[in-house]
Scaffold this motif. Sequence first.
Motif: not given
Length: 405
Positions: A25, A28, A41, A44, A187-188
């Motif tokens: 987490k 980014v 976003w 996220l 992530n992502g």
Amino acid sequence: MSVADSTQTVCVPDILLPQHCDMHKWAVVACDQFTSDRAYWQKLDALVGDAPGALRLILPECYLADADVSMRVQSIQSAMRAYVNGGLFASVRSYILVKRTFASGKARTGIVAAVDLEAYDFRPEKKARIRATEGTVESRLPPRVSIRAHSLLELPHILLLADDPQNTVFAAAERAAGDTLYDFALNGGGGHICGRAVTDAAAVDRAFAALGEDMRARYGQDILLLAGDGNHSLAAAKLCYEQAKQAGDPTASLKRYALCEIVNLYDSGIDFQPIHRAVFGVDPQISAAALAAASQGYARKTTVRGGGQTYTVGLPDDPIAAVAFVQDFLDTHPSAKGGTVDYIHGDDVLRRLGDRADCLTIALPPMQKEGFTDYIVRNGILPRKTFSMGSAQEKRYYLEARRIG
């Protein structure tokens, strides 16, 4: 050697790493990605929730034009103070050897370091040791400078390129890699990242010095590094430092340096991908016809889309000339001047935007790595937004921090 008393171009940084938090987490992607995709976003934001996250310390550029941007900046600065005062970070003074494995399976090696902004300039006529590779839009710098000037921390998404065909610098860092500092899934769709402390900083320093001598022999100029990603962030850091120095600001010694990741131009994990264009607020049929008329005679063909329709137009054969031609058209032609231009990473995003009735998208060709440094030495800079180092998901993630205030 700390950056506080270093006179080297590349220095061992004093890094802050978050402790005892969910790193998936925390990290980014760069703020200048997904600028036309707020859903990314928002998703996220939901993932991070109330957990500590670098998302709370950066301003995604999709929000820059919003009415609440000043409140967002205040929130960022408050979060920085809260994270530092709350003991979230542990201090590490080391180069960090980074191994980034992408979802595709390819991997990239980098070195997290501090660079001396006295050795960098975004103005091509200065011929600095660390050079910009594309034109800097100076109107984009004041908001970034203002945010940085009042920030306690910096978090880097800057990637600098080393023209290191023998892999001298990175082999030295590999040999000296020690304890693992972080190792987790991003992530992502960002893949996986692992960072290890470098135990022999002097060996890396010697390798950078040797690379500098080799670059001078090959190119006839004192050049060490080239800006790959984060041109405008590095330029803003330079201006922020210059202003602090001129004002006698006691934080100028901290602002003199910028945290970044240095990667090898010849790394097989680095692809030069095109940065496409999308222009909003225009009639796509009229703009496409105007671009087709302006590009008559060019043999290379590309597609432009708008309102769900696809059109074919010509471009110069050379990818750099093609970018320059399209950018000049968007900057000057009446059919496009009233629109808002965005710079798009990824074919999938471009396809989605091409379905909008108020948007024209223009696909651009990729440039090659071969001759990259030689072009910069001979010509100064590329047209702005000529290339991207990988897809949006492959950009640098904000992870490490450094005090600048």
